[in-house]
Design a protein around this motif. Structure first.
Motif, mmCIF file in Angstrom:
data_model
loop_
_atom_site.group_PDB
_atom_site.id
_atom_site.type_symbol
_atom_site.label_atom_id
_atom_site.label_comp_id
_atom_site.label_asym_id
_atom_site.label_seq_id
_atom_site.Cartn_x
_atom_site.Cartn_y
_atom_site.Cartn_z
ATOM 1 N N LYS A 1 10.139 12.936 3.767
ATOM 2 C CA LYS A 1 9.091 12.129 4.389
ATOM 3 C C LYS A 1 9.585 10.719 4.681
ATOM 4 O O LYS A 1 9.281 10.141 5.737
ATOM 5 C CB LYS A 1 7.876 12.063 3.449
ATOM 6 C CG LYS A 1 6.704 11.257 3.985
ATOM 7 C CD LYS A 1 6.024 11.975 5.141
ATOM 8 C CE LYS A 1 4.776 11.251 5.604
ATOM 9 N NZ LYS A 1 4.116 11.930 6.736
ATOM 10 N N ALA B 1 7.000 4.652 -1.436
ATOM 11 C CA ALA B 1 6.044 4.736 -0.333
ATOM 12 C C ALA B 1 5.758 6.181 0.041
ATOM 13 O O ALA B 1 4.603 6.572 0.251
ATOM 14 C CB ALA B 1 6.589 3.971 0.876
ATOM 15 N N ALA B 2 6.796 7.004 0.092
ATOM 16 C CA ALA B 2 6.632 8.388 0.531
ATOM 17 C C ALA B 2 5.850 9.226 -0.475
ATOM 18 O O ALA B 2 5.123 10.149 -0.087
ATOM 19 C CB ALA B 2 8.005 9.013 0.775
ATOM 20 N N GLN C 1 3.273 8.565 -2.021
ATOM 21 C CA GLN C 1 1.836 8.423 -1.797
ATOM 22 C C GLN C 1 1.362 9.127 -0.529
ATOM 23 O O GLN C 1 0.158 9.173 -0.254
ATOM 24 C CB GLN C 1 1.476 6.935 -1.722
ATOM 25 C CG GLN C 1 1.818 6.162 -2.978
ATOM 26 C CD GLN C 1 1.634 4.671 -2.795
ATOM 27 O OE1 GLN C 1 0.551 4.209 -2.436
ATOM 28 N NE2 GLN C 1 2.689 3.906 -3.046
ATOM 29 N N GLU C 2 2.314 9.692 0.212
ATOM 30 C CA GLU C 2 1.971 10.328 1.483
ATOM 31 C C GLU C 2 2.179 11.839 1.482
ATOM 32 O O GLU C 2 1.753 12.521 2.417
ATOM 33 C CB GLU C 2 2.818 9.712 2.608
ATOM 34 C CG GLU C 2 2.604 8.217 2.784
ATOM 35 C CD GLU C 2 3.533 7.628 3.843
ATOM 36 O OE1 GLU C 2 4.207 8.415 4.538
ATOM 37 O OE2 GLU C 2 3.568 6.395 3.968
ATOM 38 N N ILE C 3 2.813 12.360 0.434
ATOM 39 C CA ILE C 3 3.134 13.786 0.425
ATOM 40 C C ILE C 3 2.095 14.604 -0.331
ATOM 41 O O ILE C 3 1.349 14.084 -1.156
ATOM 42 C CB ILE C 3 4.521 14.050 -0.196
ATOM 43 C CG1 ILE C 3 4.562 13.591 -1.667
ATOM 44 C CG2 ILE C 3 5.617 13.378 0.612
ATOM 45 C CD1 ILE C 3 5.815 14.009 -2.420
ATOM 46 N N THR C 4 2.061 15.883 -0.006
ATOM 47 C CA THR C 4 1.279 16.870 -0.741
ATOM 48 C C THR C 4 2.213 18.029 -1.047
ATOM 49 O O THR C 4 2.911 18.511 -0.158
ATOM 50 C CB THR C 4 0.078 17.356 0.075
ATOM 51 O OG1 THR C 4 -0.791 16.260 0.346
ATOM 52 C CG2 THR C 4 -0.706 18.418 -0.680
ATOM 53 N N ASN D 1 -0.832 15.664 -5.304
ATOM 54 C CA ASN D 1 -0.558 14.398 -4.628
ATOM 55 C C ASN D 1 -0.524 13.282 -5.645
ATOM 56 O O ASN D 1 -1.004 13.444 -6.778
ATOM 57 C CB ASN D 1 -1.589 14.127 -3.516
ATOM 58 C CG ASN D 1 -3.015 14.142 -4.041
ATOM 59 O OD1 ASN D 1 -3.497 13.162 -4.591
ATOM 60 N ND2 ASN D 1 -3.699 15.277 -3.885
#
Length: 392
Positions: free
Chosen positions: A333, A351-352, A354-357, A367
């Motif tokens: 990501k 940062a990434a 907090q954006e992945i699932t 998450n």
């Protein structure tokens, strides 16, 4: 749970054959781009000897299996992964020493430490280095508090305490509950504190609360006697499997047979050496993983793990497997490369994350929040016929 001690020598040999270029460069993990930037160098820390070996071996193996799969599929962003796991013997100082050894090796990301106390000690160092750290099983909030570089795959201790109280109350397992906990351990005392707080909202009463410490953890006759005298139908054990095995044995010798209920620290009790596993029959625990689950991902993982290690994976192995795949997802990501250096990798990974699932073994749709905590649902297991069984 399970115990299969694999020597560091064998682990190194396997890693060299499975992972590209392991040990070929021993430069420290700095922010400069050099020869070591050709691979991601993931370190691991945990006990593979001593009292916590069941946990450490499982984490080492689970991460190793995931790394093997990822490398065979082309790596992360086209880069292969090297893996180096260091034994900390469940000792905070040795865990920090292991971290420094891995830095000298050239580590640029860390999966560990395995236990909460060691993880807290190492996190203080990794924060100073801005080294990305993800712990499979360090559940204390102190692992992540104030450490924006550290993420957890396991539940935090407070969440385990709340979850256990809710489950006991919601399923009417007992009206009178006793607690035996380790007041000298952040894992145990953290779970206990939240369990007690949440219990006040439930339909059961805590009738006995007895502590022990690291200096006195072999004789539990006093704690058990007080629970028995108070009429406790269930004893909550927010402790590790070694002490729990002694409690079960001593309760049996007293003729005291309550329901025993624990958290993920009990995951390993069936592998305790010379322990009569029939004493654990009916023991319940909350955990995010059940090896007998019938979903395709779990069946594939259990089969691969049993083939590789001649053992059945526990929750710690599954958490470590998920930790590595979380690293892969976040690195992809964030378009992370080894040449970004330790601090650059960490900034991108933070940062990434907090954006992945991630749909993992220990949770679907996992998450992460900015504070490092994971969002996923626990499962309840009960020991039946000498094996862990998912409570439907």
């Amino acid at each position: 749970m399970m115990k299969k001690l694999i020597s560091l020598t064998l682990a190194a040999a396997m890693t060299m054959s499975l992972l590209a270029g392991c040990g070929s460069n021993s430069s420290a993990g700095t922010d400069s781009a050099d020869a070591s930037a050709e691979t991601f160098k993931i370190g691991g820390i945990g006990p593979i000897t001593g009292a916590g070996a069941v946990y450490g071996i499982a984490v080492k193996n689970g991460a190793e299996l995931a790394i093997k799969e990822i490398n065979e599929a082309g790596g992360i962003n086209g880069y292969q992964i090297e893996y180096n796991f260091q034994d900390d013997e469940l000792d905070n100082e040795k865990s920090v020493n292991a971290y420094n050894t891995l830095k000298d090796w050239g580590m640029n990301m860390l999966v560990g430490s395995v236990t909460s106390g060691c993880c807290v000690a190492v996190a203080a160092e990794s924060k100073n280095d801005n080294m990305f750290q993800i712990t499979p099983s360090g559940s204390s909030v102190d692992c992540i508090e104030g450490n924006d570089n550290v993420f957890q795959v396991c539940f935090t201790d407070p969440n385990q305490g709340v979850g256990a109280a809710d489950y006991i109350g919601g399923n009417n397992l007992a009206s009178k509950v006793a607690v035996i906990y380790d007041s000298s351990d952040v894992y145990s005392s953290g779970i206990y504190a939240k369990f007690k707080e949440e219990a006040a909202t439930q339909n059961f009463e805590i009738v006995s609360e007895e502590a022990f410490t690291a200096d006195n953890k072999t004789d539990f006759s006093v704690q058990l006697a007080k629970a028995q005298e108070a009429g406790a139908e269930l004893v909550f054990l927010p402790i590790y499997y070694t002490e729990a095995s002694l409690i079960l044995k001593q309760a049996d010798s007293m003729g005291y047979a309550p329901k025993f209920f624990g958290c993920d620290g009990l995951d390993g009790i069936l592998g305790v050496e010379n322990f009569d596993t029939s004493l654990a029959e009916g023991v319940m625990l909350l955990t995010p993983f059940a090896a007998d689950a019938q979903d395709d991902l779990t069946k594939k993982f259990v089969s691969a793990y049993e083939t590789a290690y001649n053992d059945t994976p526990n929750q710690f192995a599954a958490d470590a497997y998920d930790a590595v795949y979380a690293i892969k997802a976040a690195a992809e990501k964030g378009d992370v490369a080894p040449s970004d250096g330790v601090s650059g990798i960490c900034d991108k990974m933070k940062a990434a994350m907090q954006e992945i699932t991630v749909d993992g073994l220990t949770g679907a749709g996992m998450n992460w929040a900015a504070d490092g905590t994971v969002n996923k649902a626990p499962k309840a297991m009960e020991i039946k016929n000498g094996a862990y069984a998912l409570v439907q």
